[in-house]
Write a protein that holds these residues in place. Structure first.
Motif, PDB file in Angstrom:
ATOM      1  N   ILE A 109       0.849  -1.192   0.000  1.00  0.00           N
ATOM      2  CA  ILE A 109       0.000   0.000   0.000  1.00  0.00           C
ATOM      3  C   ILE A 109       0.881   1.238   0.000  1.00  0.00           C
ATOM      4  N   HIS A 110       0.606   2.131  -0.951  1.00  0.00           N
ATOM      5  CA  HIS A 110       1.333   3.401  -1.056  1.00  0.00           C
ATOM      6  C   HIS A 110       0.462   4.511  -0.461  1.00  0.00           C
ATOM      7  N   LEU A 111       1.009   5.244   0.482  1.00  0.00           N
ATOM      8  CA  LEU A 111       0.263   6.279   1.195  1.00  0.00           C
ATOM      9  C   LEU A 111       0.286   7.606   0.452  1.00  0.00           C
ATOM     10  N   ARG A 112      -0.703   8.435   0.749  1.00  0.00           N
ATOM     11  CA  ARG A 112      -0.727   9.795   0.203  1.00  0.00           C
ATOM     12  C   ARG A 112       0.442  10.583   0.796  1.00  0.00           C
ATOM     13  N   LYS A 113       1.176  11.245  -0.044  1.00  0.00           N
ATOM     14  CA  LYS A 113       2.355  11.970   0.445  1.00  0.00           C
ATOM     15  C   LYS A 113       1.996  13.279   1.122  1.00  0.00           C
ATOM     16  N   ASN A 114       0.756  13.753   0.928  1.00  0.00           N
ATOM     17  CA  ASN A 114       0.357  15.012   1.565  1.00  0.00           C
ATOM     18  C   ASN A 114      -0.452  14.797   2.845  1.00  0.00           C
ATOM     19  N   ALA A 115      -0.526  13.546   3.330  1.00  0.00           N
ATOM     20  CA  ALA A 115      -1.273  13.278   4.574  1.00  0.00           C
ATOM     21  C   ALA A 115      -0.466  13.746   5.783  1.00  0.00           C
ATOM     22  N   ARG A 116      -1.141  14.446   6.704  1.00  0.00           N
ATOM     23  CA  ARG A 116      -0.481  14.953   7.912  1.00  0.00           C
ATOM     24  C   ARG A 116      -1.400  14.778   9.121  1.00  0.00           C
ATOM     25  N   TRP A 117      -0.768  14.752  10.272  1.00  0.00           N
ATOM     26  CA  TRP A 117      -1.503  14.794  11.524  1.00  0.00           C
ATOM     27  C   TRP A 117      -1.914  16.234  11.822  1.00  0.00           C
ATOM     28  N   SER A 118      -2.844  16.402  12.742  1.00  0.00           N
ATOM     29  CA  SER A 118      -3.381  17.738  13.026  1.00  0.00           C
ATOM     30  C   SER A 118      -2.384  18.652  13.720  1.00  0.00           C
ATOM     31  N   ASP A 119      -1.233  18.111  14.164  1.00  0.00           N
ATOM     32  CA  ASP A 119      -0.179  18.989  14.710  1.00  0.00           C
ATOM     33  C   ASP A 119       0.844  19.348  13.638  1.00  0.00           C
ATOM     34  N   GLY A 120       0.573  18.964  12.377  1.00  0.00           N
ATOM     35  CA  GLY A 120       1.444  19.303  11.259  1.00  0.00           C
ATOM     36  C   GLY A 120       2.473  18.249  10.918  1.00  0.00           C
ATOM     37  N   SER A 121       2.630  17.225  11.742  1.00  0.00           N
ATOM     38  CA  SER A 121       3.618  16.174  11.475  1.00  0.00           C
ATOM     39  C   SER A 121       3.165  15.302  10.302  1.00  0.00           C
ATOM     40  N   PRO A 122       4.091  14.882   9.446  1.00  0.00           N
ATOM     41  CA  PRO A 122       3.727  14.009   8.325  1.00  0.00           C
ATOM     42  C   PRO A 122       3.167  12.679   8.831  1.00  0.00           C
ATOM     43  N   LEU A 123       2.167  12.164   8.130  1.00  0.00           N
ATOM     44  CA  LEU A 123       1.649  10.831   8.428  1.00  0.00           C
ATOM     45  C   LEU A 123       2.391   9.848   7.532  1.00  0.00           C
ATOM     46  N   THR A 124       3.085   8.893   8.120  1.00  0.00           N
ATOM     47  CA  THR A 124       3.959   7.994   7.374  1.00  0.00           C
ATOM     48  C   THR A 124       3.585   6.532   7.616  1.00  0.00           C
ATOM     49  N   SER A 125       4.303   5.674   6.924  1.00  0.00           N
ATOM     50  CA  SER A 125       4.088   4.234   7.075  1.00  0.00           C
ATOM     51  C   SER A 125       4.359   3.772   8.502  1.00  0.00           C
ATOM     52  N   LYS A 126       5.203   4.493   9.214  1.00  0.00           N
ATOM     53  CA  LYS A 126       5.504   4.119  10.592  1.00  0.00           C
ATOM     54  C   LYS A 126       4.266   4.270  11.486  1.00  0.00           C
ATOM     55  N   ASP A 127       3.391   5.201  11.139  1.00  0.00           N
ATOM     56  CA  ASP A 127       2.147   5.369  11.890  1.00  0.00           C
ATOM     57  C   ASP A 127       1.222   4.160  11.693  1.00  0.00           C
ATOM     58  N   ILE A 128       1.146   3.672  10.452  1.00  0.00           N
ATOM     59  CA  ILE A 128       0.319   2.489  10.173  1.00  0.00           C
ATOM     60  C   ILE A 128       0.908   1.281  10.893  1.00  0.00           C
ATOM     61  N   TRP A 129       2.212   1.155  10.849  1.00  0.00           N
ATOM     62  CA  TRP A 129       2.908   0.068  11.559  1.00  0.00           C
ATOM     63  C   TRP A 129       2.636   0.141  13.050  1.00  0.00           C
ATOM     64  N   ALA A 130       2.686   1.341  13.650  1.00  0.00           N
ATOM     65  CA  ALA A 130       2.451   1.499  15.084  1.00  0.00           C
ATOM     66  C   ALA A 130       1.043   1.047  15.461  1.00  0.00           C
ATOM     67  N   TYR A 131       0.070   1.347  14.596  1.00  0.00           N
ATOM     68  CA  TYR A 131      -1.307   0.926  14.865  1.00  0.00           C
ATOM     69  C   TYR A 131      -1.374  -0.582  15.077  1.00  0.00           C
ATOM     70  N   TYR A 132      -0.719  -1.337  14.187  1.00  0.00           N
ATOM     71  CA  TYR A 132      -0.820  -2.793  14.275  1.00  0.00           C
ATOM     72  C   TYR A 132       0.107  -3.397  15.325  1.00  0.00           C
ATOM     73  N   MET A 133       1.116  -2.671  15.741  1.00  0.00           N
ATOM     74  CA  MET A 133       1.921  -3.167  16.857  1.00  0.00           C
ATOM     75  C   MET A 133       1.138  -3.096  18.172  1.00  0.00           C
ATOM     76  N   LEU A 134       0.189  -2.149  18.251  1.00  0.00           N
ATOM     77  CA  LEU A 134      -0.562  -1.958  19.490  1.00  0.00           C
ATOM     78  C   LEU A 134      -2.020  -2.419  19.398  1.00  0.00           C
ATOM     79  N   GLN A 135      -2.508  -2.703  18.182  1.00  0.00           N
ATOM     80  CA  GLN A 135      -3.884  -3.165  18.002  1.00  0.00           C
ATOM     81  C   GLN A 135      -3.881  -4.453  17.188  1.00  0.00           C
ATOM     82  N   TYR A 136      -4.157  -5.566  17.846  1.00  0.00           N
ATOM     83  CA  TYR A 136      -4.202  -6.853  17.143  1.00  0.00           C
ATOM     84  C   TYR A 136      -5.629  -7.080  16.640  1.00  0.00           C
TER      85      TYR A 136
END
Length: 641
Positions: A109-136
């Motif tokens: 899956i290729h993410l949108r490059k313009n996706a950001r969090w509401s504090d301005g930080s880029p939303l990256t693949s590491k965020d998707i990875w973190a979701y599944y490390m903490l949510q089974y």
């Protein structure tokens, strides 16, 4: 509607004593039609989208969506997912995902490059990875790992044998992955991954139905639990969001959201604010809708209340839509005589489901089959015509019920049935007092049993105790959602819910156990259940649920589904009274949009029936905020007038 029946049931509803933890209270549905709207703060409605919802009341409300009840109704506006998904249609569109590719062993899956969090930080693949490390979630049972080769690419590595391609995307699309920003919660995700690596070293072979196929030793599981507790205790005041809106202010009655200034699709967001009202009493909710103080409302009330709302406000339009669940009754097979399949089948002929539907949900759709494990609306698509022709149809037939009971040794004396031992039964039906469609349906069902000569009583218990009572076998029968698909709408998902979810506890199956790492017995959560299929041989529903997602032959999946649905219908573990029809209300004075079926509004008195063409069906399905995991079509497809 049959007027005498309606009067009887409304009278019952008015006088019914609700059994709770402490004192009893009266329920009066007539209030819904007559209440005045509550007072509320003055606010600018010209560019807002307002509706009734709920959330944890301050100070419990906080910014971690996985702690203390989460965000409530705000969540669907705050967080995006890889795909936007509509539950009743299985349709999904790209959201955070720009594109995807399936290979024999991976989904990339290729993410949108313009996706950001509401504090301005880029939303990256590491965020998707973190979701599944903490949510089974369900999808992790089919994965070996998740990789992040670059900031905008996520790789799902599938275990062998892999799910077929459509199943892969449906499993992924159920989740709201944009909820755990790595730059905020990364230390917890990293720790979870470290502990998984330790468990991976100790896992000798792939373990089915476990996250990432891992068997977690007790000492590592304890550390994982501690890490997750630390994660959910990390609670900022307000959430960092990936979705279209962020919380501006919140109190006990009003939650105001404003546009996320960094949202990737902010140019298409139509409303300046989302204003959610927390209104505790249903009559007050309806009063606000009727008076024009809400732009939108979910749900379909009793027919009289619905027609009153439309008559009192010419700006309201009600759109009916399929719900992915039926209202029905589970039998508790732990208790005699419900452990006898023939007895359960006999009771299935006692109920006049159309009359139960008239009261529980006037627009609901009774099924000619029994509780089959799948949605009645999907029966024609999911089960072959040849199998449907062989399935028993449990229509109202008191003579058939009488014949079957007499064959079991029951006798009817002076209008009352006696068990073979001469005892007169008295059955208890449990229902959740806060769920009026279930309570009313259960009351009519109890009356029908009594009219047939079987004493039965509905106990509407407080929601704090009723589910536990039902799952622990305190009732003979329990009213609940049956034949339900709470993930994506498919036969496999619905049967997964029935046999591997809460219903197995209400029905009372014994669970299979296995030996754990230390030799102790571990409950697998999978039931010991005997089913007889089309060929008269035993059907293993657990094997079906294990094998269906990884069966790539559509013909083989059809054969498997036919066999299981036939067997479940025959076993009669409960009664499907009717498939629920829910609705979405719009105040078209306040909202503009490309409305579905607009040329038919006058014809149907602004109470639009279930649509018959696919375009209208899909558009109306998207209106229900509960119909999708993160469905916020209202704020994109409609606009303030």
């Amino acid at each position: 509607m049959n007027k005498p029946l309606l009067s009887m049931v409304m009278g019952l509803a008015v006088s019914m004593m609700i059994v709770g933890c402490s004192t009893s209270k009266q329920v009066n549905l007539v209030q819904i039609s007559s209440s005045s709207p509550p007072t509320h703060p003055k606010y600018d409605t010209s560019e807002s989208f307002s509706f009734s919802g709920s959330w944890p009341m301050p100070p419990q409300f906080q910014g971690n969506p996985f702690s203390s009840g989460g965000q409530g109704s705000a969540q669907t506006f705050e967080f995006d997912a890889l795909f936007q998904y509509t539950r009743t249609t299985k349709n999904f569109v790209n959201e955070l995902a720009q594109s995807y590719t399936n290979t024999p062993t991976q989904t990339i899956i290729h993410l949108r490059k313009n996706a950001r969090w509401s504090d301005g930080s880029p939303l990256t693949s590491k965020d998707i990875w973190a979701y599944y490390m903490l949510q089974y979630t369900q999808v992790t049972d089919y994965l070996t790992s998740i990789q992040t080769p670059n900031p905008h690419t996520v790789v799902f590595n599938w275990a062998q044998p892999t799910p077929y391609n459509q199943m892969r995307l449906l499993l992924i699309a159920q989740d709201t992955q944009g909820m755990i920003p790595y730059h905020i919660y990364g230390k917890y995700a990293d720790r979870a991954a470290q502990l998984m690596d330790e468990a991976r070293k100790e896992t000798k072979k792939w373990v089915p139905n476990n996250a990432f196929g891992l068997q977690i030793p007790t000492n590592i599981q304890k550390k994982m639990t501690q890490n997750y507790a630390a994660f959910t205790s990390d609670t900022p005041k307000l959430p960092i969001c990936s979705g279209a809106y962020i919380v501006k202010s919140v109190n006990n009655t009003d939650l105001i959201m404003v546009q996320n200034p960094y949202y990737w699709d902010r140019k298409d967001v139509k409303f300046k604010e989302v204003w959610i009202k927390q209104i505790q009493q249903v009559p007050a909710q309806w009063a606000m809708l009727k008076s024009g103080q809400l732009d939108y409302y979910d749900g379909t009330p009793p027919q009289d209340v619905l027609m009153s709302a439309l008559a009192s406000n010419p700006d309201l339009v009600h759109f009916q839509m399929d719900d992915a669940a039926s209202i029905g009754m589970y039998f508790n097979i732990r208790k005699k005589p419900f452990n006898n399949e023939k007895f359960r089948q006999a009771l299935a002929y006692v109920f006049q489901r159309g009359k139960i539907r008239d009261v529980g949900n006037y627009y609901g759709i009774p099924s000619q089959y029994n509780m089959s494990g799948i949605l009645p609306s999907t029966m024609n698509q999911a089960v072959s015509p040849q199998t449907r022709a062989k399935m028993t149809k449990y229509t109202y037939d008191p003579n058939k019920a009488t014949q079957m009971l007499e064959q079991l040794g029951w006798k009817k004396v002076k209008g009352t049935w006696h068990e073979p031992n001469g005892k007169v039964p008295h059955f208890i039906i449990g229902a959740n007092s806060s769920w009026m469609p279930g309570v009313l349906s259960g009351e009519v069902a109890a009356e029908q049993l009594k009219a047939f000569g079987i004493p039965a009583q509905l106990i509407a218990a407080d929601p704090s105790i009723e589910p536990t009572n039902a799952q622990n076998g305190k009732y003979d029968m329990s009213i609940d959602w049956v034949d339900a698909a709470f993930g994506f709408t498919s036969s496999w998902n619905a049967l997964d819910y029935m046999f591997w979810g809460v219903p197995r506890q209400e029905i009372g199956f014994s669970d299979i156990t296995k030996k754990g790492p230390a030799g102790n017995q571990i409950d697998t959560g999978h039931p010991q259940v005997k089913l007889t299929g089309l060929d008269g041989e035993s059907v293993d529903v657990n094997q079906y649920l294990n094998d269906y997602p990884i069966t790539h032959s559509a013909a083989k999946r059809q054969e498997m589904t036919d066999n299981v649905v036939y067997a479940v219908n025959q076993a009669c573990f409960g009664i499907d009274f009717f498939q629920n029809v829910t609705g979405a209300w719009a105040n078209v004075k306040m909202l503009g949009g490309h409305w579905p079926m607009k040329n038919e509004w006058q014809k149907y008195g602004r109470n639009l029936p279930l649509p018959t063409n696919e375009k209208d069906y899909l558009q109306i399905a998207n209106m229900n905020l509960a119909n999708g995991t993160f469905c916020i079509n209202w704020v994109f497809d409609y606009w303030p007038n």
